[in-house]
Scaffold this motif. Sequence first.
Motif, PDB file in Angstrom:
ATOM      1  N   TYR A   1     119.959  50.916  22.839  1.00  0.00           N
ATOM      2  CA  TYR A   1     118.722  51.061  23.597  1.00  0.00           C
ATOM      3  C   TYR A   1     118.536  52.504  24.046  1.00  0.00           C
ATOM      4  CZ  TYR A   1     118.402  45.983  23.863  1.00  0.00           C
ATOM      5  OH  TYR A   1     118.286  44.653  23.550  1.00  0.00           O
TER       6      TYR A   1
ATOM      7  N   CYS B   1     110.661  51.943  26.087  1.00  0.00           N
ATOM      8  CA  CYS B   1     111.994  51.459  25.755  1.00  0.00           C
ATOM      9  C   CYS B   1     112.043  51.230  24.249  1.00  0.00           C
ATOM     10  CB  CYS B   1     112.303  50.166  26.513  1.00  0.00           C
ATOM     11  SG  CYS B   1     113.942  49.474  26.161  1.00  0.00           S
TER      12      CYS B   1
ATOM     13  N   PHE C   1     115.663  54.697  26.533  1.00  0.00           N
ATOM     14  CA  PHE C   1     114.488  54.748  27.384  1.00  0.00           C
ATOM     15  C   PHE C   1     113.969  56.171  27.324  1.00  0.00           C
ATOM     16  CE2 PHE C   1     116.549  51.024  28.960  1.00  0.00           C
ATOM     17  CZ  PHE C   1     115.535  50.206  29.428  1.00  0.00           C
TER      18      PHE C   1
ATOM     19  N   VAL D   1     117.371  52.393  35.490  1.00  0.00           N
ATOM     20  CA  VAL D   1     117.935  51.892  34.239  1.00  0.00           C
ATOM     21  C   VAL D   1     119.358  51.380  34.485  1.00  0.00           C
ATOM     22  CG1 VAL D   1     118.745  52.567  31.931  1.00  0.00           C
ATOM     23  CG2 VAL D   1     116.462  53.245  32.696  1.00  0.00           C
TER      24      VAL D   1
ATOM     25  N   LEU E   1     110.633  45.965  28.487  1.00  0.00           N
ATOM     26  CA  LEU E   1     109.954  46.574  29.639  1.00  0.00           C
ATOM     27  C   LEU E   1     109.225  45.518  30.461  1.00  0.00           C
ATOM     28  CD1 LEU E   1     108.493  49.960  28.339  1.00  0.00           C
ATOM     29  CD2 LEU E   1     110.347  49.608  29.975  1.00  0.00           C
TER      30      LEU E   1
END
Length: 187
Positions: free
Chosen positions: A44, A33, A46, A67, A16
């Motif tokens: 990953y 994140c 978010f 993103v 981030l």
Amino acid sequence: MKTFLKMPLIKANAMLDKLSQTDSFFKDPAISCWAKKQGKISIYSFAMVFATAEELQANYKAMRDHVAISFQSQVLESSAERWNLYLFYIVQEKMAHGLKQEIEHDKFSTRKIVCANVEGIIDEVRIQALIEAELFDFPITQRPVSTGTLRGLLDSAHPAVGQVLSKFADADKTASLEDLLNLLGHE
């Protein structure tokens, strides 16, 4: 037998920080994140917390777009990581099923998951638990192992297919194959 060490889901604050250097959107304290190492890639996620469904509806595309542009296309190099990227929208109140469907079925960029009517305090521990439950902690029920042969199973469940296969072993293979395809087409 090979055993695998279960890697933890960790908060990726450094990611981030890196993203916020070029995109101020990621400075929003409602965004977090998370990363989990799976073999050679990282998965990953978010997450963004919203108080109301109206707030979610007005802002979910912004997170999706930032993103996609700042992270998915600029930071991730592995195709596997690009396709294993998740957005979690966490809403504290109940919301219309239609809005949830609209967001989760949005095919642009990533998979989106809406967690609605999340009561209580939504802190890092709670967000981590929601992500873990959705992506990594699911039960796998072991089925009984059959000791019969494939031929025996076919004969008992699909006797007509078994009969055609018997002919296939003994006769003109082209004719029997046509019989088998015709039979399978009508079953």
